[in-house]
Design a protein around this motif. Structure first.
Motif, PDB file in Angstrom:
ATOM      1  N   MET A 128     -37.510  25.230 -16.782  1.00 43.95           N
ATOM      2  CA  MET A 128     -36.856  25.865 -15.629  1.00 43.95           C
ATOM      3  C   MET A 128     -37.031  25.031 -14.358  1.00 43.95           C
ATOM      4  SD  MET A 128     -35.179  28.500 -16.650  1.00 43.95           S
ATOM      5  CE  MET A 128     -34.750  27.322 -17.942  1.00 43.95           C
ATOM      6  N   ALA A 129     -38.167  24.328 -14.228  1.00 43.25           N
ATOM      7  CA  ALA A 129     -38.342  23.441 -13.069  1.00 43.25           C
ATOM      8  C   ALA A 129     -37.324  22.306 -13.118  1.00 43.25           C
ATOM      9  CB  ALA A 129     -39.768  22.890 -13.035  1.00 43.25           C
ATOM     10  N   MET A 130     -37.090  21.761 -14.319  1.00 47.48           N
ATOM     11  CA  MET A 130     -36.083  20.705 -14.475  1.00 47.48           C
ATOM     12  C   MET A 130     -34.680  21.259 -14.213  1.00 47.48           C
ATOM     13  SD  MET A 130     -37.493  18.581 -17.770  1.00 47.48           S
ATOM     14  CE  MET A 130     -38.756  17.308 -17.552  1.00 47.48           C
ATOM     15  N   ALA A 131     -34.432  22.476 -14.687  1.00 47.83           N
ATOM     16  CA  ALA A 131     -33.125  23.111 -14.446  1.00 47.83           C
ATOM     17  C   ALA A 131     -32.922  23.348 -12.957  1.00 47.83           C
ATOM     18  CB  ALA A 131     -33.050  24.431 -15.211  1.00 47.83           C
ATOM     19  N   ARG A 132     -33.959  23.798 -12.268  1.00 48.54           N
ATOM     20  CA  ARG A 132     -33.865  24.061 -10.827  1.00 48.54           C
ATOM     21  C   ARG A 132     -33.543  22.780 -10.065  1.00 48.54           C
ATOM     22  NH1 ARG A 132     -38.302  26.645 -10.909  1.00 48.54           N
ATOM     23  NH2 ARG A 132     -37.405  28.646 -11.487  1.00 48.54           N
ATOM     24  N   SER A 133     -34.205  21.694 -10.450  1.00 54.61           N
ATOM     25  CA  SER A 133     -33.950  20.407  -9.811  1.00 54.61           C
ATOM     26  C   SER A 133     -32.512  19.964 -10.042  1.00 54.61           C
ATOM     27  CB  SER A 133     -34.937  19.367 -10.364  1.00 54.61           C
ATOM     28  OG  SER A 133     -34.619  18.074  -9.918  1.00 54.61           O
ATOM     29  N   LYS A 134     -32.027  20.164 -11.257  1.00 57.58           N
ATOM     30  CA  LYS A 134     -30.661  19.777 -11.614  1.00 57.58           C
ATOM     31  C   LYS A 134     -29.636  20.610 -10.835  1.00 57.58           C
ATOM     32  CE  LYS A 134     -30.513  18.418 -15.848  1.00 57.58           C
ATOM     33  NZ  LYS A 134     -30.248  16.978 -15.696  1.00 57.58           N
ATOM     34  N   LEU A 135     -29.873  21.906 -10.739  1.00 57.52           N
ATOM     35  CA  LEU A 135     -28.943  22.780 -10.017  1.00 57.52           C
ATOM     36  C   LEU A 135     -28.957  22.489  -8.521  1.00 57.52           C
ATOM     37  CD1 LEU A 135     -29.521  26.183 -11.864  1.00 57.52           C
ATOM     38  CD2 LEU A 135     -27.683  24.551 -12.205  1.00 57.52           C
ATOM     39  N   ASP A 136     -30.120  22.127  -7.992  1.00 57.98           N
ATOM     40  CA  ASP A 136     -30.201  21.762  -6.565  1.00 57.98           C
ATOM     41  C   ASP A 136     -29.320  20.557  -6.264  1.00 57.98           C
ATOM     42  OD1 ASP A 136     -31.878  23.825  -6.005  1.00 57.98           O
ATOM     43  OD2 ASP A 136     -33.720  22.629  -5.950  1.00 57.98           O
ATOM     44  N   GLU A 137     -29.304  19.583  -7.183  1.00 59.15           N
ATOM     45  CA  GLU A 137     -28.455  18.405  -6.994  1.00 59.15           C
ATOM     46  C   GLU A 137     -26.981  18.784  -6.910  1.00 59.15           C
ATOM     47  OE1 GLU A 137     -29.018  15.461  -9.962  1.00 59.15           O
ATOM     48  OE2 GLU A 137     -31.122  15.105  -9.481  1.00 59.15           O
ATOM     49  N   HIS A 138     -26.611  19.838  -7.627  1.00 58.94           N
ATOM     50  CA  HIS A 138     -25.222  20.298  -7.641  1.00 58.94           C
ATOM     51  C   HIS A 138     -24.974  21.401  -6.607  1.00 58.94           C
ATOM     52  CE1 HIS A 138     -23.654  18.315 -11.395  1.00 58.94           C
ATOM     53  NE2 HIS A 138     -24.948  18.103 -11.543  1.00 58.94           N
ATOM     54  N   ARG A 139     -25.968  21.645  -5.747  1.00 61.28           N
ATOM     55  CA  ARG A 139     -25.874  22.658  -4.692  1.00 61.28           C
ATOM     56  C   ARG A 139     -25.587  24.051  -5.258  1.00 61.28           C
ATOM     57  NH1 ARG A 139     -23.814  17.957  -2.536  1.00 61.28           N
ATOM     58  NH2 ARG A 139     -24.772  17.269  -0.592  1.00 61.28           N
ATOM     59  N   LEU A 140     -26.187  24.344  -6.387  1.00 59.02           N
ATOM     60  CA  LEU A 140     -26.087  25.670  -6.996  1.00 59.02           C
ATOM     61  C   LEU A 140     -27.448  26.340  -6.832  1.00 59.02           C
ATOM     62  CD1 LEU A 140     -24.183  24.726 -10.291  1.00 59.02           C
ATOM     63  CD2 LEU A 140     -23.204  25.751  -8.245  1.00 59.02           C
ATOM     64  N   LYS A 141     -27.602  27.100  -5.777  1.00 57.73           N
ATOM     65  CA  LYS A 141     -28.925  27.625  -5.437  1.00 57.73           C
ATOM     66  C   LYS A 141     -29.066  29.129  -5.686  1.00 57.73           C
ATOM     67  CE  LYS A 141     -29.488  24.061  -1.862  1.00 57.73           C
ATOM     68  NZ  LYS A 141     -30.568  23.272  -2.408  1.00 57.73           N
ATOM     69  N   ASP A 142     -28.000  29.793  -6.130  1.00 62.07           N
ATOM     70  CA  ASP A 142     -28.046  31.251  -6.274  1.00 62.07           C
ATOM     71  C   ASP A 142     -28.383  31.717  -7.682  1.00 62.07           C
ATOM     72  OD1 ASP A 142     -27.270  31.408  -3.617  1.00 62.07           O
ATOM     73  OD2 ASP A 142     -25.130  31.408  -4.124  1.00 62.07           O
TER      74      ASP A 142
END
Length: 554
Positions: free
Chosen positions: A100-114
């Motif tokens: 989930m930490a890796m997923a969070r980092s990946k989503l942050d790069e795509h500006r998907l924070k919700d």
């Protein structure tokens, strides 16, 4: 009233290595297990990433109870940002803390924070619609690898993800064999197991054997050492750091994904590094060669990876030279051999020594061999088996292994992407085929899986492009100016001037013929020009460049 059927629909990962994604459906509830990607082949010119075609889920997005990720490798996690962007960021995602930490980092790069990302520990259970979900700890080449057990009224199925039975893992946490055996005693309906190494006899070596061998290799190296491995292989980086410490070397991390994943691993306690061990790439020049180890991405020869750029003398921070030793602490994923061999060849040309897993036991596969696949089958004792994660050869071999330990041949389902397996109290059978294939990522956009751009790119890369601009009279269709001719990437003979004159003559003849036949519509004129010129160029050059005629009326 008859029970609903449990439906297992693989959208990726069968008949291929990569882009693993499975839709599990029961009584109107959908759970998606893994959202992987794979990297393009040489024929997929200009494509950056390949995703599973998840069209099936677009109309069913409201039925998705959640997405469960088995572990943090790209072929199981990498497509998540694109899938959430298309299906909705309100779909909850579950997995181990590192995953989930890796997923969070990946989503942050795509500006998907919700997106709601939830850490799940081994043994914890989730209620997702009609399913009870349990994550079971297994060992792989990345921490927090967990199999997913999904239970509904029809029974329990297990998707193993990637696994091996490592008795001495680097983090000291072997697979939860007792829970797997309990599933077998309780009665497992379906096993969907990893087939990656179904062609390799015996047991896979333990991950821990790589550490001492890396230390021994380092002891023989006099200059700089460059170790390349997967950025997500946190245990391997720990082993490199430990070997570097023994030999008094500092460690430089090169590659954005490598730095990012190691920071996540340190934050979660998966990697232990003394202060002062890591130095920045720009500071590396201050240290003599025999005091440095560089850890880099690029073990698969990826075009933009750090090692590939070093091999082509194109890296802004690291310039390789004679006396450097490059250690490949990974093996080639099937299909990547050509790119890896090309990188190795370039390294030898520079003057580097290269050490691979063939030369020393510095890598252990994260996937179990045949005896481990049999062990999984014997522990869980499934009624039905559907081999996952492998090309058709490996799926076939996995099926044979299942039969060898007593699973009836009629209970082994050798499937493919888009072919759902449907199970109920009366048995199991393949259902009607659903759409499954590939979606291409070009830049940051995802394209139609039938995108003709790929075909055009292959044509351009093979024979180039030939553009013709013809200016004609609006009244009678006759040519009113010399046509403009532009070649790009077309191999032509030395007498190109003569060829251009002949092409102009062919254009004029084509336009005169169209005028006589009273062809006036621009689209039709362009089609006539295309056909006539393509034939003319092929007759003269024996090439088939892309021909683009442009007709301008005045």
């Amino acid at each position: 009233m008859a029970k609903s059927k449990l439906r297992v629909l693989p959208l990726g990962g069968l008949g291929e290595i990569g882009k693993n994604m499975t839709v599990v459906e029961y009584d109107g509830s959908i759970v998606v297990v893994d959202t992987g990607l794979r990297f393009p082949t040489a024929e997929q010119v200009g494509i950056d990433l390949v995703l599973p075609d998840f069209t099936y889920l677009r109309e069913r997005a409201d039925d998705i109870e959640g997405i469960v990720i088995t572990h943090g490798h790209e072929d199981h996690l990498g497509a998540l940002p694109w899938i959430l962007r298309e299906l909705g960021t309100d779909i909850p995602v579950y997995g181990g803390p590192l995953t989930m930490a890796m997923a969070r980092s990946k989503l942050d790069e795509h500006r998907l924070k919700d997106t709601d990302l939830t850490d799940v520990r081994p043994g914890e259970t989730l209620e997702l619609g009609a399913f009870d979900i349990e994550l079971i700890h297994l060992t792989h080449s990345i921490p927090d690898m967990m199999a997913v057990a999904l239970t509904c009224d029809v029974g329990t199925m297990l998707i193993t993800g990637d696994y091996k039975f490592d008795q001495t893992p680097v983090d000291g946490k072997p697979a939860d064999v007792s829970r797997l055996a309990e599933l077998g005693r309780e009665g497992l309906l379906l096993l969907c197991g990893d087939s990656t190494n179904a062609d390799r006899p015996g047991f896979s070596p333990s991950e821990s054997v790589a550490g001492p061998n890396l230390e021994a290799v380092f002891g023989r190296c006099e200059g700089r050492i460059v170790v390349t491995c997967f950025a997500s292989n946190i245990h391997r980086v720990q082993q490199v750091v430990d070997a570097a410490k023994v030999h008094g070397r500092r460690v430089v991390l090169v590659g954005r994904s490598m730095r990012k994943n190691i920071n996540i691993g340190r934050m979660l306690g998966h990697i232990d590094v003394e202060d002062g061990t890591f130095v920045q790439p720009r500071e590396a020049r201050d240290f003599p060669d025999h005091k440095l180890v560089i850890v880099s991405t690029g073990s698969q020869g990826e075009p933009l990876s750090a090692l590939r750029r070093m091999a082509h003398r194109d890296h802004p921070q690291v310039e390789l030279h004679k006396g450097d030793t490059v250690v490949f602490a990974a093996t080639s994923i099937p299909g990547n051999e050509r790119a890896v061999n090309d990188t190795i060849d370039r390294l030898y040309h520079i003057g580097c020594d290269v050490i691979t897993a063939r030369d020393a036991p510095i890598h252990a596969s994260g996937h179990g061999y045949q005896e481990e696949i049999k062990l999984m089958l014997n522990l869980t004792r499934p009624k039905y088996v559907m081999p996952f994660h492998g090309d058709y050869k490996r799926i076939h071999l996995h099926g044979q292994l299942a039969e060898s330990v007593g699973v009836p041949a009629e209970n082994v389902f050798k499937g493919e992407n888009g072919l759902p397996l449907e199970l109920d109290g009366d048995g199991a059978a393949f259902g009607s085929r659903e759409r499954a294939g590939m979606i291409y990522v070009d830049g940051v956009d995802i394209g139609d899986p039938t995108d003709v751009a790929l075909r055009d790119r292959r044509m351009l890369s093979a024979d180039g492009i030939f553009v013709v601009v013809a200016t004609i009279s609006e009244q009678d269709g006759s040519s009113v100016a010399d046509p403009e001719i532009i070649f790009r990437g077309v191999p032509y003979p030395e007498d190109a001037e003569g060829l251009l004159g002949d092409i102009r003559g062919a254009i004029t003849q084509s336009l005169e013929k169209a005028a006589r036949e009273e062809i006036r519509e621009v689209d039709l004129l362009q089609q006539v020009l295309h056909d006539d010129l393509a034939k003319f160029v092929y007759d003269r050059l024996r090439r088939r460049p892309m021909v683009l005629p442009v007709v301008v009326e005045v």
